[in-house]
Design an enzyme around this catalytic site. Structure first.
Site, PDB file in Angstrom:
ATOM      1  N   ARG A 113       0.849  -1.184   0.000  1.00 26.19           N
ATOM      2  CA  ARG A 113       0.000   0.000   0.000  1.00 26.19           C
ATOM      3  C   ARG A 113       0.886   1.235   0.000  1.00 26.19           C
ATOM      4  O   ARG A 113       1.719   1.409   0.898  1.00 26.19           O
ATOM      5  CB  ARG A 113      -0.886  -0.008   1.238  1.00 26.19           C
ATOM      6  CG  ARG A 113      -2.065   0.953   1.120  1.00 26.19           C
ATOM      7  CD  ARG A 113      -3.059   0.683   2.206  1.00 26.19           C
ATOM      8  NE  ARG A 113      -2.653   1.371   3.417  1.00 26.19           N
ATOM      9  CZ  ARG A 113      -3.409   2.256   4.065  1.00 26.19           C
ATOM     10  NH1 ARG A 113      -4.606   2.507   3.620  1.00 26.19           N
ATOM     11  NH2 ARG A 113      -2.989   2.828   5.149  1.00 26.19           N
ATOM     12  N   THR A 117      -0.662   7.687  -1.156  1.00 23.11           N
ATOM     13  CA  THR A 117      -1.916   7.716  -1.920  1.00 23.11           C
ATOM     14  C   THR A 117      -2.951   6.733  -1.370  1.00 23.11           C
ATOM     15  O   THR A 117      -4.116   6.785  -1.772  1.00 23.11           O
ATOM     16  CB  THR A 117      -1.652   7.321  -3.391  1.00 23.11           C
ATOM     17  OG1 THR A 117      -1.176   5.965  -3.401  1.00 23.11           O
ATOM     18  CG2 THR A 117      -0.626   8.232  -4.043  1.00 23.11           C
ATOM     19  N   ASP A 209      -1.833  -7.609  12.509  1.00 19.94           N
ATOM     20  CA  ASP A 209      -1.172  -7.765  11.204  1.00 19.94           C
ATOM     21  C   ASP A 209      -0.859  -9.240  10.984  1.00 19.94           C
ATOM     22  O   ASP A 209       0.010  -9.817  11.644  1.00 19.94           O
ATOM     23  CB  ASP A 209       0.114  -6.930  11.177  1.00 19.94           C
ATOM     24  CG  ASP A 209       0.724  -6.915   9.779  1.00 19.94           C
ATOM     25  OD1 ASP A 209       0.973  -8.007   9.225  1.00 19.94           O
ATOM     26  OD2 ASP A 209       0.937  -5.816   9.237  1.00 19.94           O
ATOM     27  N   ASP A 212       2.808 -10.108  10.108  1.00 13.68           N
ATOM     28  CA  ASP A 212       3.706  -9.976  11.264  1.00 13.68           C
ATOM     29  C   ASP A 212       3.515 -11.127  12.237  1.00 13.68           C
ATOM     30  O   ASP A 212       4.482 -11.675  12.776  1.00 13.68           O
ATOM     31  CB  ASP A 212       3.445  -8.658  12.004  1.00 13.68           C
ATOM     32  CG  ASP A 212       4.072  -7.471  11.287  1.00 13.68           C
ATOM     33  OD1 ASP A 212       4.834  -7.683  10.316  1.00 13.68           O
ATOM     34  OD2 ASP A 212       3.793  -6.323  11.700  1.00 13.68           O
TER      35      ASP A 212
END
Ligand code: URA
Length: 217
Positions: A113, A117, A209, A212
């Site tokens: 990502r 933006t 996450d 992770d």
């Protein structure tokens, strides 16, 4: 908890697989105390269980086999199967799906990502050549904003894929809406639909996450 897969009427392409074994593993994944080794085991097991619903309408072809006693009819896969994990966390689902689809080949899609933006940026892809003839299982445990999943599905279709399923572990309404709007033809399978996204685009309550927690980073 428990029971049959749920179809949500406003989104007929969504199946929430509400099986007790899946919900027990999902709870272990959610628990912040679950360490990476246990997290990996539960993600593998849960992904394997999800396959029962995600592959329910897989086409088969009739074949004949010789048992030790007699000839009999049976079935085999009608098409090649390709698993496509979205890097990184999707990798954690491959082993579980290989548990039922051992002959499947694996393509990869890397998307990050762009923080400026907030748009998904593809950085890597590699697919088997015959995507157009294959049954494709697109894998990402977290359907969060839905943008990476939609971009991944765009890429698969761009390479000719015609039969795509998206298998996740957790989804949320905004992600489902974005994905469904972009790809209404792609069925989505998930173990739960959570409340929504926080300001960092993490699913709430979610499991944190997934990459992770899987890799211990
Ligand atoms: N990706 C994750 O790993 N977790 C989230 O909650 C959202 C996206």
């Amino acid at each position: 908890m428990g029971g049959n897969p749920i179809k949500i009427m406003s989104n007929p392409s969504l199946t929430v697989v509400n099986h007790p074994l899946i919900q027990i593993s999902l709870t272990r994944l959610r628990d912040v105390a679950t360490q990476p080794a246990e997290f990996r085991r539960h993600l593998r097991e849960l992904s394997n269980l999800m396959l029962f619903e995600a592959a329910r309408d897989l086409e088969t072809r009739a074949i004949e086999v010789q048992t030790p006693i007699a000839k009999t009819g049976g079935v085999d896969f009608a098409r090649e199967v390709v698993l496509v994990p979205i890097l990184r966390a999707g990798l954690g689902m491959v082993d579980g799906l290989w548990g039922g689809l051992s002959a499947a080949h694996v393509g990869h899609i890397g998307i990050f990502r762009d923080e400026a933006t907030a748009k998904p940026q593809p950085y890597y892809s590699k697919f088997p050549a015959y995507l157009d003839k294959a049954e494709v299982f697109l894998l990402d445990p977290m359907l969060a904003t839905g943008q990476s999943a939609a971009e991944a599905a765009d890429q698969l279709k761009g390479h000719g894929a015609k039969r795509i399923r998206f298998v996740s572990i957790l989804a949320c309404p905004p992600g489902l809406e974005t994905f469904h709007r972009a790809h209404p033809d792609i069925p989505v399978f998930t173990a739960a639909v959570d409340l929504g996204l926080n300001e960092n685009s993490y699913i709430v309550p979610g499991l944190g996450d997934a990459g992770d927690r899987y890799f211990g980073t």
